[in-house]
Write an enzyme that holds these catalytic residues in place. Structure first.
Site, short mmCIF file in Angstrom:
data_model
loop_
_atom_site.label_atom_id
_atom_site.label_comp_id
_atom_site.label_asym_id
_atom_site.label_seq_id
_atom_site.Cartn_x
_atom_site.Cartn_y
_atom_site.Cartn_z
N THR A 49 16.69 49.49 30.43
CA THR A 49 17.22 48.78 31.50
C THR A 49 18.57 48.60 31.43
O THR A 49 19.08 48.56 32.44
CB THR A 49 16.47 47.33 31.67
OG1 THR A 49 15.01 47.50 31.63
CG2 THR A 49 16.89 46.27 32.82
N TYR A 53 12.93 48.51 39.34
CA TYR A 53 14.32 49.17 39.12
C TYR A 53 14.01 50.45 38.52
O TYR A 53 12.93 50.66 37.81
CB TYR A 53 15.46 48.54 38.65
CG TYR A 53 15.03 47.94 37.22
CD1 TYR A 53 14.78 46.54 37.31
CD2 TYR A 53 14.90 48.83 36.21
CE1 TYR A 53 14.20 46.10 35.92
CE2 TYR A 53 14.68 48.08 34.80
CZ TYR A 53 14.25 46.86 34.78
OH TYR A 53 13.82 46.42 33.61
N SER A 61 11.55 52.66 27.34
CA SER A 61 11.40 52.60 25.94
C SER A 61 9.83 52.51 25.64
O SER A 61 9.37 52.77 24.55
CB SER A 61 12.01 51.36 25.00
OG SER A 61 11.58 50.24 25.46
N THR A 108 13.83 47.29 26.10
CA THR A 108 13.52 46.00 25.40
C THR A 108 12.04 45.88 25.25
O THR A 108 11.60 45.23 24.16
CB THR A 108 13.88 44.88 26.30
OG1 THR A 108 13.09 44.86 27.55
CG2 THR A 108 15.11 44.47 26.55
N ASP A 109 11.24 47.06 25.94
CA ASP A 109 9.89 46.81 25.60
C ASP A 109 9.40 47.28 24.25
O ASP A 109 8.58 46.85 23.58
CB ASP A 109 9.08 47.94 26.57
CG ASP A 109 9.23 47.41 28.04
OD1 ASP A 109 8.69 48.27 28.90
OD2 ASP A 109 9.73 46.36 28.15
N LYS A 156 9.64 40.24 21.44
CA LYS A 156 9.91 40.04 23.00
C LYS A 156 8.88 39.16 23.16
O LYS A 156 7.70 39.22 23.17
CB LYS A 156 9.77 41.40 23.87
CG LYS A 156 9.87 41.35 25.07
CD LYS A 156 10.40 42.70 25.99
CE LYS A 156 10.68 42.42 27.30
NZ LYS A 156 10.63 43.64 28.08
N GLU A 185 -10.58 35.91 5.86
CA GLU A 185 -11.71 36.04 6.91
C GLU A 185 -12.64 37.19 6.27
O GLU A 185 -13.29 37.61 7.22
CB GLU A 185 -10.90 36.17 8.13
CG GLU A 185 -10.60 34.81 8.60
CD GLU A 185 -11.74 33.97 8.99
OE1 GLU A 185 -11.46 32.72 8.85
OE2 GLU A 185 -12.92 34.24 9.10
N1 DGL Z 1 10.90 50.24 30.92
C1 DGL Z 1 11.41 49.20 30.14
C2 DGL Z 1 12.25 49.58 28.77
O1 DGL Z 1 12.61 50.68 28.84
C3 DGL Z 1 12.45 48.28 30.73
C4 DGL Z 1 12.62 47.00 30.09
C5 DGL Z 1 14.17 46.98 29.55
O2 DGL Z 1 14.61 47.93 29.05
O3 DGL Z 1 14.44 45.52 29.66
O4 DGL Z 1 11.96 49.13 27.79
#
Ligand code: DGL
Length: 361
Positions: free
Chosen positions: A44, A58, A91, A124-125, A197, A318
């Site tokens: 992103t 986006y 990502s 971020t993913d 995250k 467990e």
């Molecule tokens: N498609 C997600 C990624 O590339 C978008 C999220 C982001 O980068 O914040 O991880």
């Protein structure tokens, strides 16, 4: 008379201030800036939307590394910045082959005396996963800082530029040396091992639940308050520089009414390791236990992890791990347990040895 005195004082003050400014300028010019390389992978932070209010829907991974750098001219005052476009992907599509390419490039660059630190721009993913993987395979004490953003570059109040500035600042900071791979967003510094995250859309998404972030960046300065207690970077036993592939390790998610189908399919697909994201303290539902036991008997390494998110999966808690010959995943999330098991399998298939690794990294 009074006018002459006032004019004389004003001239003296101006002269003093000029000398002060010149001295400061000279001093600044004499300060050697750190050399920081930005490795861009997409996400992103490199995304674009149709309008300035587009913060969902986006396109990620469209803006190149040079444009990212040009969007933050202030960085030239804190570091000598260069950029490389390693990939340009969202990502969620990050794969083992990307990790190997990235790790090799990072290690090659950090071995150069003219590179003081590295910033990796990333979606971020899966940022937390790439960070943890690099935390285990980077062979340098120099700072490696992962950074992303939650709003695309075209958005009103985009968070990418400020996050990138902070990441470059940290990558060039002497205080960041030797702390393992770091993650910077939203003025907060988190450690690669424990960061995750926590929110799908908020700017304040990266956190280290219960154990806490490592520090802040405030007013252009990093403030550290804690360090990771687990081994990382130069202290680890893992080396990927000569690897062209990583062992296939999968994750099976547990829930009420779960059956063995997913586990059987993952084993049939050739998995060498399986992380079970169990309920609670890594509990094994009755319909799942035989499938995991059977997989172990076929030579698949099994790690008991938990979907809960915080806390430890206790060995022999467990389930009788000694009897089943399973590994307890400590407090690693399933997605990070997968990374450690993958690297462990490049070294050994001995369960006891792998358990030691889960208590070490
Ligand atoms: N498609 C997600 C990624 O590339 C978008 C999220 C982001 O980068 O914040 O991880």
């Amino acid at each position: 008379m009074l006018f002459r005195q006032t004019a004389r004082s004003a001239a003296a003050l101006f002269g003093f201030l000029f000398c002060l400014a010149f001295a400061a300028q000279a001093q600044t010019a004499s300060v050697k800036l750190p050399n920081v390389t930005i490795l861009a992978t997409g996400g992103t932070i490199a995304g674009t939307g149709a309008t300035s209010t587009t913060t969902v829907g986006y396109t990620a991974a469209t803006v190149g590394v040079q444009a990212l750098i040009q969007a933050v001219p202030e960085m030239t005052k804190i570091a000598n910045v260069s950029g490389e476009q390693v990939f340009q992907i969202a990502s969620e599509n990050m794969g083992n082959e990307h990790w190997l390419t990235l790790a090799k490039r990072v290690n090659t660059l950090l071995a150069q005396s003219n590179v003081d630190g590295i910033v990796i721009t990333h979606g971020t993913d899966t940022l937390e996963e790439t960070a943890y993987f690099l935390n285990l395979v980077v062979k340098s004490r120099k700072p490696v800082v992962l950074v992303g953003s939650m709003r695309p570059s075209t958005a009103m109040s985009a968070d990418g530029p400020a996050n990138l500035y902070n990441a470059v600042l940290l990558a060039g900071a002497p205080d960041a040396v030797g702390r393992g791979v770091l993650v910077v967003l939203n003025d907060q510094i988190n450690g690669a091992r424990d960061v995750t995250k926590t929110n799908t859309t908020s700017l304040d998404t990266f956190k280290t639940p219960e154990l806490g972030m490592l520090g802040y960046i405030v007013g252009g300065k990093p403030f550290f308050y804690r360090a990771s207690a687990r081994k990382h970077t130069v202290e680890t036993e893992f080396d990927v520089m000569n690897l062209s592939a990583l062992p296939q390790v999968e994750i099976a998610y547990a829930h009420a009414n779960v059956g063995p189908v997913a586990i059987e399919a993952l084993v049939a697909s050739g998995a060498k390791g399986l992380v079970h994201a169990g309920v609670g303290d890594g509990s094994l539902p009755a319909k799942v236990r035989p499938a995991l036991s059977s997989a172990r008997k076929k030579g698949v390494l099994i790690v008991r992890s938990s979907r809960v998110g915080q806390g430890i999966v206790a060995r022999n808690g467990e389930a009788n791990d000694d009897e089943l010959d399973f590994v307890a995943g400590d407090n690693l999330s399933p997605q990070k347990a997968r990374i450690l098991l993958m690297l462990a399998l490049t070294r050994t298939t001995n369960t006891r040895d792998i358990q030691r690794m889960f208590y070490t990294y």
